[in-house]
Write a protein that holds these residues in place. Structure first.
Motif, PDB file in Angstrom:
ATOM      1  N   MET A   1     -10.940 -21.271  21.103  1.00 15.61           N
ATOM      2  CA  MET A   1     -11.685 -21.628  22.308  1.00 15.61           C
ATOM      3  C   MET A   1     -11.723 -23.142  22.480  1.00 15.61           C
ATOM      4  SD  MET A   1     -13.663 -20.600  24.928  1.00 15.61           S
ATOM      5  CE  MET A   1     -14.608 -22.030  25.284  1.00 15.61           C
ATOM      6  N   GLY A   2     -11.887 -23.899  21.384  1.00 13.49           N
ATOM      7  CA  GLY A   2     -11.945 -25.362  21.489  1.00 13.49           C
ATOM      8  C   GLY A   2     -13.262 -25.809  22.085  1.00 13.49           C
ATOM      9  N   HIS A   3     -13.359 -27.096  22.369  1.00 13.07           N
ATOM     10  CA  HIS A   3     -14.623 -27.637  22.878  1.00 13.07           C
ATOM     11  C   HIS A   3     -14.699 -27.572  24.386  1.00 13.07           C
ATOM     12  CE1 HIS A   3     -15.822 -28.895  18.978  1.00 13.07           C
ATOM     13  NE2 HIS A   3     -14.728 -29.606  18.810  1.00 13.07           N
ATOM     14  N   GLN A   4     -13.545 -27.301  25.001  1.00 13.38           N
ATOM     15  CA  GLN A   4     -13.523 -27.324  26.455  1.00 13.38           C
ATOM     16  C   GLN A   4     -14.357 -26.161  26.992  1.00 13.38           C
ATOM     17  OE1 GLN A   4      -9.749 -26.597  28.255  1.00 13.38           O
ATOM     18  NE2 GLN A   4     -10.018 -28.228  29.748  1.00 13.38           N
ATOM     19  N   GLN A   5     -15.267 -26.499  27.887  1.00 11.69           N
ATOM     20  CA  GLN A   5     -16.145 -25.470  28.426  1.00 11.69           C
ATOM     21  C   GLN A   5     -15.407 -24.640  29.473  1.00 11.69           C
ATOM     22  OE1 GLN A   5     -19.509 -26.914  30.742  1.00 11.69           O
ATOM     23  NE2 GLN A   5     -20.856 -25.873  29.314  1.00 11.69           N
ATOM     24  N   ASN A   6     -15.683 -23.351  29.484  1.00 10.83           N
ATOM     25  CA  ASN A   6     -15.075 -22.513  30.525  1.00 10.83           C
ATOM     26  C   ASN A   6     -15.643 -22.869  31.888  1.00 10.83           C
ATOM     27  OD1 ASN A   6     -13.351 -20.808  29.013  1.00 10.83           O
ATOM     28  ND2 ASN A   6     -15.137 -19.757  28.201  1.00 10.83           N
ATOM     29  N   ALA A   7     -14.793 -22.753  32.910  1.00  9.09           N
ATOM     30  CA  ALA A   7     -15.286 -22.952  34.273  1.00  9.09           C
ATOM     31  C   ALA A   7     -16.243 -21.809  34.599  1.00  9.09           C
ATOM     32  CB  ALA A   7     -14.116 -22.974  35.244  1.00  9.09           C
ATOM     33  N   LEU A   8     -15.834 -20.594  34.237  1.00  8.30           N
ATOM     34  CA  LEU A   8     -16.681 -19.427  34.460  1.00  8.30           C
ATOM     35  C   LEU A   8     -16.616 -18.591  33.192  1.00  8.30           C
ATOM     36  CD1 LEU A   8     -18.276 -18.006  36.838  1.00  8.30           C
ATOM     37  CD2 LEU A   8     -16.218 -16.658  37.205  1.00  8.30           C
ATOM     38  N   HIS A   9     -17.795 -18.238  32.679  1.00 10.60           N
ATOM     39  CA  HIS A   9     -17.840 -17.452  31.449  1.00 10.60           C
ATOM     40  C   HIS A   9     -18.758 -16.258  31.677  1.00 10.60           C
ATOM     41  CE1 HIS A   9     -17.507 -17.595  26.838  1.00 10.60           C
ATOM     42  NE2 HIS A   9     -17.894 -16.388  27.205  1.00 10.60           N
ATOM     43  N   VAL A  10     -18.177 -15.071  31.602  1.00 11.96           N
ATOM     44  CA  VAL A  10     -18.950 -13.845  31.837  1.00 11.96           C
ATOM     45  C   VAL A  10     -19.058 -13.099  30.516  1.00 11.96           C
ATOM     46  CG1 VAL A  10     -19.060 -11.711  33.169  1.00 11.96           C
ATOM     47  CG2 VAL A  10     -17.975 -13.739  34.160  1.00 11.96           C
ATOM     48  N   LYS A  11     -20.292 -12.781  30.125  1.00 10.85           N
ATOM     49  CA  LYS A  11     -20.509 -12.100  28.841  1.00 10.85           C
ATOM     50  C   LYS A  11     -21.344 -10.849  29.042  1.00 10.85           C
ATOM     51  CE  LYS A  11     -22.467 -15.046  26.178  1.00 10.85           C
ATOM     52  NZ  LYS A  11     -22.701 -16.359  25.577  1.00 10.85           N
ATOM     53  N   ASP A  12     -20.886  -9.731  28.478  1.00 14.37           N
ATOM     54  CA  ASP A  12     -21.670  -8.475  28.486  1.00 14.37           C
ATOM     55  C   ASP A  12     -22.186  -8.113  29.872  1.00 14.37           C
ATOM     56  OD1 ASP A  12     -21.474  -8.064  25.739  1.00 14.37           O
ATOM     57  OD2 ASP A  12     -23.083  -9.500  25.359  1.00 14.37           O
ATOM     58  N   LEU A  13     -21.311  -8.233  30.870  1.00 14.71           N
ATOM     59  CA  LEU A  13     -21.752  -7.878  32.227  1.00 14.71           C
ATOM     60  C   LEU A  13     -21.766  -6.357  32.363  1.00 14.71           C
ATOM     61  CD1 LEU A  13     -22.463  -8.999  35.108  1.00 14.71           C
ATOM     62  CD2 LEU A  13     -20.070  -8.623  35.678  1.00 14.71           C
ATOM     63  N   ASN A  14     -22.913  -5.829  32.752  1.00 17.04           N
ATOM     64  CA  ASN A  14     -23.054  -4.391  32.999  1.00 17.04           C
ATOM     65  C   ASN A  14     -23.624  -4.198  34.393  1.00 17.04           C
ATOM     66  OD1 ASN A  14     -22.594  -2.599  30.413  1.00 17.04           O
ATOM     67  ND2 ASN A  14     -23.452  -4.556  29.739  1.00 17.04           N
ATOM     68  N   VAL A  15     -22.939  -3.416  35.188  1.00 17.63           N
ATOM     69  CA  VAL A  15     -23.421  -3.132  36.541  1.00 17.63           C
ATOM     70  C   VAL A  15     -23.558  -1.617  36.678  1.00 17.63           C
ATOM     71  CG1 VAL A  15     -22.985  -3.380  39.015  1.00 17.63           C
ATOM     72  CG2 VAL A  15     -22.155  -5.130  37.432  1.00 17.63           C
ATOM     73  N   ALA A  16     -24.712  -1.185  37.180  1.00 18.00           N
ATOM     74  CA  ALA A  16     -24.920   0.251  37.393  1.00 18.00           C
ATOM     75  C   ALA A  16     -25.539   0.455  38.768  1.00 18.00           C
ATOM     76  CB  ALA A  16     -25.828   0.811  36.305  1.00 18.00           C
ATOM     77  N   VAL A  17     -25.294   1.621  39.335  1.00 18.76           N
ATOM     78  CA  VAL A  17     -25.861   1.926  40.649  1.00 18.76           C
ATOM     79  C   VAL A  17     -26.884   3.053  40.465  1.00 18.76           C
ATOM     80  CG1 VAL A  17     -23.951   3.517  41.187  1.00 18.76           C
ATOM     81  CG2 VAL A  17     -25.334   2.574  43.043  1.00 18.76           C
ATOM     82  N   LYS A  18     -27.982   2.939  41.206  1.00 27.28           N
ATOM     83  CA  LYS A  18     -29.024   3.965  41.117  1.00 27.28           C
ATOM     84  C   LYS A  18     -28.600   5.182  41.921  1.00 27.28           C
ATOM     85  CE  LYS A  18     -32.671   0.579  40.524  1.00 27.28           C
ATOM     86  NZ  LYS A  18     -33.477  -0.414  41.198  1.00 27.28           N
TER      87      LYS A  18
END
Length: 275
Positions: free
Chosen positions: A1-18
């Motif tokens: 990964m290095g020190h460079q920060q991600n422009a966009l970092h998505v972690k453990d995204l969960n989407v559910a519909v009711k």
């Protein structure tokens, strides 16, 4: 990964519909890393969860019917904590959004110029005249003919390809660091597809924009993306750099997607013209 920060970092995204029967998961444990100045292709068939992911990243899902959990960071800043007003200021300025159907991006009763200038002024302190100048310059950069005349036209007076390019001009004129492009070429013929893909590539080269390119068409993704994530039934099943994915796909599903991709005429034309 290095020190460079991600422009966009998505972690453990969960989407559910009711639903009447309880929560139905649409996206599960999604991880995405969009590196600065790179293009990440998110591929999968329709219904695989790509557009829901896109809407979740932009926080455009209705919280009454949808549940979104997980972390979405833009240059290290957590977006899921922001209220609607703050998120609106991020959209357009820091994150550009290019949607599938350009017609939906415009209000039919206002001119192109009116909508362009409104967008600019809602995110900047520019005067009306400065906003008009910026709009015209942005359209010139997209090689749109006679921008000052286009400013006076209504959306229905432009072809799909022209509208799509105006939409890209609008979403790019504030130089967002991240652009999410959801099926940006689906509604277009091959010539206009090429034009739009070339423009996206140019923006990345000239402005260092990081692009999340969402498409069911691996031909389109193969042209532009540095890395590819393949989505199926709401999960990412394979992530690799573009050459590895195309030459040595690991998952059977990825192999099927690769076989289904359209004839490579588009690719040859693009390779000659883009690279």
């Amino acid at each position: 990964m290095g020190h460079q920060q991600n422009a966009l970092h998505v972690k453990d995204l969960n989407v559910a519909v009711k639903t009447p029967k309880g929560m139905l998961p649409l996206v599960q444990n999604l991880h995405l890393e969009l590196k600065p100045g790179k293009i990440l292709g998110l591929a999968g068939e329709s219904g695989s969860g790509k557009t829901v992911t896109c809407m979740a990243l932009l926080q455009l899902l209705n919280p009454k019917t949808m549940s979104v959990k997980g972390s979405i960071q833009l240059h290290g800043r957590e977006l899921t904590d922001l209220n609607q007003k703050k998120m609106r200021s991020v959209l357009g300025r820091d994150i550009g959004f290019i949607m599938q159907n350009p017609m939906n991006a415009f209000t039919p009763v206002y001119t192109i110029g009116n909508q362009f200038v409104e967008t600019i002024r809602s995110h900047t302190v520019l005067t009306k005249k400065q906003a008009v100048d910026l709009a015209i310059t942005s359209m010139e950069k997209m090689n749109l003919p006679e921008p000052s005349k286009l400013m006076k036209k209504y959306p229905f007076q432009l072809s799909g390809g022209m509208l799509q390019r105006v939409m890209i001009a609008i979403s790019m004129c504030l130089r967002p660091s991240v652009v999410i492009a959801d099926e940006p070429t689906t509604a277009l013929d091959v010539t206009n597809q090429l034009q739009v893909l070339r423009e996206l590539d140019r923006l990345r080269t000239e402005c260092g924009t990081s692009i999340l390119l969402i498409s069911h068409d691996l031909g389109v993704i193969s042209e532009l993306a540095d890395d590819v994530a393949v989505m199926r039934n709401g999960r990412i099943i394979e992530t690799a750099d573009v050459f590895q994915l195309f030459d040595h796909p690991k998952q059977e599903y990825t192999k099927q997607l690769l076989q289904a991709r359209p004839a490579l005429l588009l690719n040859d034309q693009l390779k000659r013209r883009v690279i």
